[in-house]
Motif scaffolding. Structure first.
Motif, short mmCIF file in Angstrom:
data_model
loop_
_atom_site.label_atom_id
_atom_site.label_comp_id
_atom_site.label_asym_id
_atom_site.label_seq_id
_atom_site.Cartn_x
_atom_site.Cartn_y
_atom_site.Cartn_z
N ALA A 493 0.83 -1.20 0.00
CA ALA A 493 0.00 0.00 0.00
C ALA A 493 0.86 1.25 0.00
N ARG A 494 1.96 1.19 0.76
CA ARG A 494 2.86 2.34 0.80
C ARG A 494 3.51 2.56 -0.56
N GLU A 498 3.46 5.98 -2.66
CA GLU A 498 4.73 6.62 -3.01
C GLU A 498 4.84 6.82 -4.51
N GLU A 499 4.26 5.91 -5.26
CA GLU A 499 4.27 6.04 -6.71
C GLU A 499 3.51 7.29 -7.15
N ASP A 500 2.45 7.62 -6.38
CA ASP A 500 1.68 8.82 -6.67
C ASP A 500 2.27 10.06 -6.01
N GLY A 501 3.37 9.88 -5.26
CA GLY A 501 4.00 11.01 -4.58
C GLY A 501 3.18 11.57 -3.45
N GLU A 502 2.41 10.72 -2.77
CA GLU A 502 1.51 11.21 -1.72
C GLU A 502 1.96 10.72 -0.35
N VAL A 503 1.80 11.58 0.66
CA VAL A 503 2.03 11.21 2.05
C VAL A 503 0.69 10.84 2.66
N ILE A 504 0.62 9.73 3.38
CA ILE A 504 -0.65 9.23 3.91
C ILE A 504 -0.50 8.92 5.39
N LEU A 510 -3.41 1.82 6.75
CA LEU A 510 -3.87 0.51 7.21
C LEU A 510 -5.17 0.11 6.52
N ARG A 511 -6.07 1.06 6.40
CA ARG A 511 -7.35 0.76 5.73
C ARG A 511 -7.13 0.42 4.26
N PHE A 512 -6.29 1.19 3.60
CA PHE A 512 -6.03 0.94 2.19
C PHE A 512 -5.33 -0.40 1.99
N LYS A 514 -5.71 -3.07 3.75
CA LYS A 514 -6.71 -4.14 3.82
C LYS A 514 -7.55 -4.22 2.55
N GLU A 515 -7.85 -3.05 1.98
CA GLU A 515 -8.60 -3.04 0.72
C GLU A 515 -7.79 -3.71 -0.39
N VAL A 516 -6.49 -3.42 -0.45
CA VAL A 516 -5.62 -4.04 -1.47
C VAL A 516 -5.58 -5.55 -1.26
N CYS A 517 -5.47 -5.96 0.00
CA CYS A 517 -5.42 -7.40 0.30
C CYS A 517 -6.71 -8.09 -0.15
N GLU A 518 -7.85 -7.51 0.16
CA GLU A 518 -9.13 -8.11 -0.22
C GLU A 518 -9.28 -8.17 -1.73
N GLU A 519 -8.82 -7.10 -2.42
CA GLU A 519 -8.93 -7.08 -3.87
C GLU A 519 -8.03 -8.14 -4.50
#
Length: 523
Positions: A493-494, A498-504, A510-512, A514-519
């Motif tokens: 997820a990180r 990072e590919e989008d150049g965004e700080v989260i 953590l939420r994202f 889990k979404e990636v894992c489920e997908e």
């Protein structure tokens, strides 16, 4: 993230803000506390708080004490030993010739701690003292209400929030609804003020109490009546993520009787007319004084009590709101109104042949400020002033800058001094791709289809694969699998962000993850 150290004064007569430049100001901070006292021609004392850098990579708490000399417009840092440790989310009040500090929390990213200690700062000697009250006091907490009871030397603590670690990486939050009184014990002759003994007492609340919440702001008005607005209650969903339920109710707390009242707007003409009718009827029903009975006396006492309640500083009701439709900050500012149905006052002597007084309901359409936490409140010359606050929707946090006033003697309408800025409702969501070159078009506070479409496009363009993901055991649920392989999915997820150049933030990451894992697992 922007943290400030600028100073503003609201000029009531001109109804405008004035930025005041005073040299040698305290460093930028938030979640601190400040109180104003009359000593030395007026002072504003400030303690503690927290700082976060723009990227949120740096974070720390303060334990410094400052005073702003209002007449001289001069900041001074007061270096007095023995004061509270570094913290934010604490509460502070002025009580006679001292300042009291209660509670708060400290978080160093590795661990956290909540406090329930009480410190006193003497405004004459400029010295700190740790109070050690007898009795059972509040548990450690932050974000509570801490208010003085005028001319009694007592203080009231209500509510707040705390959390504790139940197991590794799992915390349990608690929203408190209890109330305590901090009172000085009987002073012995010859004992100096700084050696005054104190005691805690758990007290019972009466009236229509607010639901559990923290971040509700309270301010002392006249006649030991406090006014409180807003707050938030964190609800944990099935995935152990917190979702905040925000409030925009106004409450009055009688600090002498420790009784709650829900405050509603009132139609002054209607209420006045009903009261006159009841008084005329009361005279008619009394009849000859010689025919008075014990029952008649009881009815008269009940009616007097009813009129006393109506003559309170604000219109309060224990029936609450019957028909409530409140727009959140996700809607347009001009739609932020509610409709409330209030029952007309009824007389204890109702047998008049006219049912209007008991069956009639009056609808009042009036503007009402939107839901929020940590708003700023002040009472001045019979007016309750409210400024700003914070509202959250999912992972998005909205900082408000609107301002209102309400006449606490005749509360028939909120006066809008500065409306919500409609531009604050527009979200420029960095999660979405803007292939057509339009910056954030279609992304609103409540989200929408354009966000979903752009998310799908970004997923299709990803070159990050999950071929090296840990194997999923036979019959293993997605939740258990994610917990076992969390580090892997967090790193993926990180990479995406990072590919989008965004700080989260960690919570959103953590939420994202889990979404990636489920997908990836095809759920």
């Amino acid at each position: 993230m922007f943290v400030y150290n600028d100073l503003f004064v609201y000029q009531i007569r001109k109804q405008e803000w004035l930025k005041v430049s005073v040299p040698n100001a305290p460093p930028p901070r938030s979640a601190h506390q400040a109180v104003v006292v009359s000593q030395q021609n007026g002072q504003m004392w400030l303690f503690g708080g927290e700082f976060s850098s723009h990227s949120q990579a740096q974070f720390y708490h303060y334990k410094d004490l400052w005073v702003l000399h209002l007449k001289e417009k001069r900041w001074e840092q007061v270096k007095a030993p023995g004061g509270p440790s570094a913290r934010s989310g604490h509460r502070m009040m002025a009580l006679k010739k001292q300042i009291l500090v209660f509670g708060g929390f400290h978080d160093n990213t590795r661990d956290y701690k909540y406090f329930n200690d009480v410190y006193s700062f003497n405004l004459e000697t400029y010295t700190w003292s740790l109070l050690k009250p007898s009795g059972t006091g509040p548990s450690p907490r932050s974000g509570c209400v801490f208010l003085p009871v005028s001319d009694t030397g007592r203080a009231v603590v209500y509510g707040g929030y705390s959390k504790e670690r139940v197991k590794r990486d799992v915390d349990k939050g608690t929203t408190h609804t209890d109330m305590f009184v901090l009172a000085p014990e009987k002073k012995r002759d010859g004992v100096p003020d700084h050696e005054q003994r104190w005691k805690w007492q758990s007290v019972k609340q009466s009236g229509l109490k607010p639901s559990a919440r923290s971040g509700m702001t309270g301010v002392l008005g006249t006649n030991n009546k406090a006014y409180l607005f807003g707050g938030v209650y964190d609800e944990e969903d099935e995935d152990e993520f917190l979702e905040g339920a925000f409030f925009n109710e106004l409450w009055m707390l009688d600090l002498e009787r420790l009784k709650w009242f829900s405050v509603q707007l009132k139609d002054l003409k209607q209420n006045t007319g009903d009261r006159k009718k009841r008084r005329r009827k009361k005279k008619e029903d009394n009849g000859d004084e010689n025919e008075d009975s014990e029952d008649g006396e009881e009815e008269e006492e009940e009616e007097d009590d009813e009129e006393d309640d109506e003559d309170d500083e604000m219109e309060v009701t224990q029936q609450g709101v019957e028909n409530l439709d409140i727009q959140t900050p996700g809607a347009q500012a001009e739609e932020s109104v509610f409709k409330v149905t209030m029952a007309a006052p009824s007389s204890s002597n109702a047998n008049t042949g006219n049912d209007a007084s008991s069956d009639c309901a009056m609808e009042v359409d009036s503007f009402w400020p939107s839901r929020r936490m940590n708003t700023a409140l002040a009472v001045k010359s019979g007016q309750l002033y409210m400024y700003g606050g914070v509202f959250e929707e999912g992972d998005r946090q909205l900082t408000l800058s609107d301002m209102y006033s309400l006449d606490v003697q005749r509360p028939n309408a909120w006066n809008v001094l500065a409306a919500e800025d409609p531009r604050l409702q527009e979200w420029h969501d960095s999660d979405s791709d803007d292939d057509d070159g339009k910056d954030g078009e279609g992304a609103t506070a409540s989200g929408g289809k354009e966000d979903e479409d752009s998310d799908e496009d970004s997923d299709e363009s990803m070159e990050i694969t999950f071929d090296d993901a840990p194997s999923r055991r036979e019959g293993e649920g997605i939740g258990d699998y994610f917990e076992r392989s969390k580090e892997y999915w967090m790193s993926k997820a990180r990479e995406i962000f990072e590919e989008d150049g965004e700080v989260i933030s960690d919570r959103r990451l953590l939420r994202f993850a889990k979404e990636v894992c489920e997908e990836a697992c095809g759920k």
